[in-house]
Design a protein around this motif. Structure first.
Motif, PDB file in Angstrom:
ATOM      1  N   LYS A 159       8.329  35.295 -79.056  1.00 42.67           N
ATOM      2  CA  LYS A 159       9.245  34.627 -78.141  1.00 42.67           C
ATOM      3  C   LYS A 159       8.548  33.421 -77.509  1.00 42.67           C
ATOM      4  N   ARG A 160       9.340  32.384 -77.223  1.00 42.98           N
ATOM      5  CA  ARG A 160       8.809  31.173 -76.585  1.00 42.98           C
ATOM      6  C   ARG A 160       9.464  30.979 -75.229  1.00 42.98           C
ATOM      7  N   TYR A 161       8.649  30.536 -74.259  1.00 44.17           N
ATOM      8  CA  TYR A 161       9.192  30.323 -72.922  1.00 44.17           C
ATOM      9  C   TYR A 161       9.847  28.957 -72.829  1.00 44.17           C
ATOM     10  N   ASP A 162      11.102  28.952 -72.345  1.00 45.40           N
ATOM     11  CA  ASP A 162      11.869  27.735 -72.105  1.00 45.40           C
ATOM     12  C   ASP A 162      11.886  27.503 -70.596  1.00 45.40           C
ATOM     13  N   GLU A 163      11.073  26.542 -70.133  1.00 47.58           N
ATOM     14  CA  GLU A 163      10.944  26.335 -68.691  1.00 47.58           C
ATOM     15  C   GLU A 163      12.249  25.853 -68.062  1.00 47.58           C
ATOM     16  N   ALA A 164      12.966  24.977 -68.759  1.00 48.27           N
ATOM     17  CA  ALA A 164      14.206  24.444 -68.203  1.00 48.27           C
ATOM     18  C   ALA A 164      15.219  25.548 -67.930  1.00 48.27           C
ATOM     19  N   ARG A 165      15.268  26.551 -68.801  1.00 44.67           N
ATOM     20  CA  ARG A 165      16.223  27.647 -68.652  1.00 44.67           C
ATOM     21  C   ARG A 165      15.594  28.874 -67.982  1.00 44.67           C
ATOM     22  N   ASP A 166      14.281  28.828 -67.777  1.00 46.18           N
ATOM     23  CA  ASP A 166      13.556  29.963 -67.216  1.00 46.18           C
ATOM     24  C   ASP A 166      13.878  31.241 -67.985  1.00 46.18           C
ATOM     25  N   GLU A 167      13.651  31.189 -69.285  1.00 51.68           N
ATOM     26  CA  GLU A 167      13.888  32.364 -70.123  1.00 51.68           C
ATOM     27  C   GLU A 167      12.988  32.324 -71.353  1.00 51.68           C
ATOM     28  N   TRP A 168      12.719  33.506 -71.872  1.00 49.94           N
ATOM     29  CA  TRP A 168      11.964  33.635 -73.112  1.00 49.94           C
ATOM     30  C   TRP A 168      12.964  33.700 -74.256  1.00 49.94           C
ATOM     31  N   ARG A 169      12.872  32.767 -75.194  1.00 48.46           N
ATOM     32  CA  ARG A 169      13.812  32.682 -76.294  1.00 48.46           C
ATOM     33  C   ARG A 169      13.170  33.209 -77.574  1.00 48.46           C
ATOM     34  N   MET A 170      13.919  34.008 -78.317  1.00 41.79           N
ATOM     35  CA  MET A 170      13.414  34.590 -79.549  1.00 41.79           C
ATOM     36  C   MET A 170      13.170  33.505 -80.593  1.00 41.79           C
ATOM     37  N   VAL A 171      12.033  33.585 -81.263  1.00 40.69           N
ATOM     38  CA  VAL A 171      11.717  32.683 -82.367  1.00 40.69           C
ATOM     39  C   VAL A 171      12.234  33.324 -83.645  1.00 40.69           C
ATOM     40  N   ALA A 172      12.974  32.546 -84.442  1.00 36.56           N
ATOM     41  CA  ALA A 172      13.519  33.068 -85.684  1.00 36.56           C
ATOM     42  C   ALA A 172      12.399  33.459 -86.646  1.00 36.56           C
ATOM     43  N   GLY A 173      12.743  34.294 -87.614  1.00 40.33           N
ATOM     44  CA  GLY A 173      11.745  34.806 -88.545  1.00 40.33           C
ATOM     45  C   GLY A 173      11.384  36.234 -88.170  1.00 40.33           C
ATOM     46  N   GLY A 174      10.631  36.878 -88.990  1.00 38.83           N
ATOM     47  CA  GLY A 174      10.286  38.264 -88.725  1.00 38.83           C
ATOM     48  C   GLY A 174       9.225  38.418 -87.663  1.00 38.83           C
ATOM     49  N   GLY A 175       9.011  39.682 -87.266  1.00 37.25           N
ATOM     50  CA  GLY A 175       7.956  39.976 -86.320  1.00 37.25           C
ATOM     51  C   GLY A 175       6.600  40.025 -87.005  1.00 37.25           C
ATOM     52  N   VAL A 176       5.568  40.337 -86.240  1.00 40.93           N
ATOM     53  CA  VAL A 176       4.225  40.460 -86.806  1.00 40.93           C
ATOM     54  C   VAL A 176       4.252  41.501 -87.923  1.00 40.93           C
ATOM     55  N   PRO A 177       3.736  41.197 -89.112  1.00 39.99           N
ATOM     56  CA  PRO A 177       3.747  42.161 -90.214  1.00 39.99           C
ATOM     57  C   PRO A 177       3.175  43.510 -89.801  1.00 39.99           C
ATOM     58  N   GLN A 178       3.847  44.579 -90.197  1.00 34.35           N
ATOM     59  CA  GLN A 178       3.464  45.923 -89.783  1.00 34.35           C
ATOM     60  C   GLN A 178       2.071  46.324 -90.257  1.00 34.35           C
ATOM     61  N   GLU A 179       1.591  45.681 -91.311  1.00 30.10           N
ATOM     62  CA  GLU A 179       0.255  46.048 -91.808  1.00 30.10           C
ATOM     63  C   GLU A 179      -0.857  45.621 -90.848  1.00 30.10           C
ATOM     64  N   VAL A 180      -0.541  44.690 -89.924  1.00 34.06           N
ATOM     65  CA  VAL A 180      -1.500  44.325 -88.886  1.00 34.06           C
ATOM     66  C   VAL A 180      -1.263  45.263 -87.716  1.00 34.06           C
ATOM     67  N   ARG A 181      -2.053  46.335 -87.688  1.00 30.85           N
ATOM     68  CA  ARG A 181      -1.810  47.440 -86.758  1.00 30.85           C
ATOM     69  C   ARG A 181      -2.320  47.124 -85.351  1.00 30.85           C
ATOM     70  N   ARG A 182      -1.695  47.740 -84.370  1.00 29.15           N
ATOM     71  CA  ARG A 182      -2.138  47.615 -82.990  1.00 29.15           C
ATOM     72  C   ARG A 182      -3.443  48.367 -82.799  1.00 29.15           C
ATOM     73  N   PRO A 183      -4.264  47.986 -81.781  1.00 28.20           N
ATOM     74  CA  PRO A 183      -3.950  47.035 -80.712  1.00 28.20           C
ATOM     75  C   PRO A 183      -3.978  45.585 -81.182  1.00 28.20           C
ATOM     76  N   HIS A 184      -3.114  44.763 -80.573  1.00 26.52           N
ATOM     77  CA  HIS A 184      -3.035  43.351 -80.901  1.00 26.52           C
ATOM     78  C   HIS A 184      -3.672  42.505 -79.797  1.00 26.52           C
ATOM     79  N   VAL A 185      -4.378  41.467 -80.196  1.00 27.85           N
ATOM     80  CA  VAL A 185      -4.776  40.394 -79.276  1.00 27.85           C
ATOM     81  C   VAL A 185      -4.322  39.093 -79.917  1.00 27.85           C
ATOM     82  N   VAL A 186      -3.967  38.112 -79.095  1.00 24.73           N
ATOM     83  CA  VAL A 186      -3.386  36.886 -79.641  1.00 24.73           C
ATOM     84  C   VAL A 186      -4.137  35.656 -79.160  1.00 24.73           C
ATOM     85  N   ALA A 187      -4.021  34.579 -79.928  1.00 32.50           N
ATOM     86  CA  ALA A 187      -4.619  33.298 -79.567  1.00 32.50           C
ATOM     87  C   ALA A 187      -3.783  32.200 -80.196  1.00 32.50           C
ATOM     88  N   GLY A 188      -3.777  31.033 -79.558  1.00 36.43           N
ATOM     89  CA  GLY A 188      -3.026  29.905 -80.081  1.00 36.43           C
ATOM     90  C   GLY A 188      -3.939  28.729 -80.370  1.00 36.43           C
TER      91      GLY A 188
END
Length: 379
Positions: free
Chosen positions: A290-319
């Motif tokens: 999900k991406r944050y839309d500051e103008a609307r103050d909401e988190w909007r879903m990004v199209a496409g699938g979720g994180v592939p299930q083969e990448v098991r939790r715990p998850h850490v993220v970086a951009g």
């Protein structure tokens, strides 16, 4: 003008006709066009730059003084087309057997992991803060609670990609066991659960007191830095016993404010910042982005699938700090065993985005590692 051409021009200007006889010596890789040779050297893993400098005087000059080459303190956006700074993914993980904290770096081109020196940290898992200064090629491991005890520490270790080594910098003004932290304006901002905050200036090498956050304590669940601000949220739980709290520190005014309602109520996962935009990987369901839309103050879903299930939790993220071309952004999700889901986010339609995932499997010897933090550095 290529690096080799620039060097030849300098030599000719200094030595005249005599220098022309030595032009062949100026070639980086004999027999290859200059542009091809430069690209070859630019893709050498940063761990071995010191070794590669000993190959020849030309390689040494290129790896240290190439026109436009990114230095440790130069942001990628300020560099020319020739740049030694490439985005490497650094992942911190605990070995459940040895209980030691490890750090590995993923080469963005070969997709191979590079073994880094041991982390000089004895803190208990999850208690310390990790902050990357991507443009400086540095990672700070801050504070924490001593393993096997409850004593908070103030020490700060720093990893430098330029030297591929760890060192120590000035400790915090007060010991902290659990805290939120992030890079704001090239400085490290640390905020304790008690509301006290401080800022580290890497150029001056010292800490300074920052404005304290008022109101009720905010137990850190996640934090992210973007647009000159540090966002701290205590997370979510269902059903809510009370509305989640969040706070925002703005460096320009040295002041705290309450987090916008839509941001704090929709912050349901781990946040990564890429290309100036904030994304979260949801902790429930299909692990959608999900991406944050500051103008609307909401988190909007990004199209496409979720994180592939083969990448098991715990998850850490970086951009990845900058866009990767065509307005696309890159998100890394590191899972158990250091399997990595690489998400490339691009425009799908007006005001909409779509993510495509690629999985990079971790080596067999990483199977037991549990990730606790990830950072993208330019090295």
């Amino acid at each position: 003008m290529s690096f080799s051409s620039a060097c030849k021009q300098q030599v000719l200007g200094a030595g005249g006709e005599e220098a022309r006889e030595d032009e062949a010596v100026m070639e980086l890789i004999p027999g290859l066009p200059e542009e091809v040779a430069e690209k070859c050297l630019l893709h050498l893993p940063f761990l071995y730059h010191r070794l590669f400098r000993t190959v020849s005087s030309n390689w040494n000059r290129f790896l240290t003084d190439a026109p436009g080459a990114a230095k440790a303190s130069t942001p990628p956006a300020a560099t020319a087309t020739v740049s030694l700074s490439l985005p490497f993914l650094f992942a911190f993980a605990f070995d459940p057997v040895s209980r030691r904290l490890q750090c590995q770096a993923l080469d963005p081109f070969s997709r191979r992991w590079l073994l880094l020196p041991p982390v000089p940290c004895g803190a208990a898992a999850g208690s310390f803060a990790v902050v990357g200064l991507p443009a400086r090629g540095e990672i700070y491991v801050i504070g924490g609670v001593e393993e096997g005890g409850d004593k908070a520490v103030s020490s700060v270790s720093v990893y430098s990609a330029a030297t591929n080594g760890w060192g120590q910098v000035a400790g915090m003004r007060m010991p902290r066991g659990y805290m939120a932290a992030g890079e704001v304006g090239g400085r490290v901002v640390v905020a304790g659960e008690d509301g006290e905050a401080e800022v580290f200036d890497p150029e001056a090498g010292r800490w300074a007191q920052a404005a304290a956050r008022g109101g009720a304590a905010v137990a850190r669940y996640d934090a992210a830095a973007a647009g000159g601000k540090l966002y701290v949220t205590e997370g979510w739980a269902w059903p809510f016993e009370r509305a989640p709290r969040g706070a925002v520190y703005e460096a320009a005014t040295d002041a705290w404010s309450d987090m916008a309602r839509g941001m704090r109520e929709g912050w349901t996962g781990s946040c990564a910042v890429s290309g100036g935009r904030m994304y979260i990987v949801a902790e429930y369901g299909e692990w959608r982005l999900k991406r944050y839309d500051e103008a609307r103050d909401e988190w909007r879903m990004v199209a496409g699938g979720g994180v592939p299930q083969e990448v098991r939790r715990p998850h850490v993220v970086a951009g990845q700090l900058e866009e990767v071309g065509g307005g696309r952004r890159r998100i890394y999700v590191v899972g158990a065993g250091l399997d990595v889901a690489v998400g490339t986010v691009g425009a799908a339609a007006e005001e909409e985005e779509r993510v495509e995932w690629e999985v990079v499997k971790g080596p067999a010897e990483f199977v037991g590692l549990a990730p606790c933090n990830a950072q993208v550095l330019y090295a």
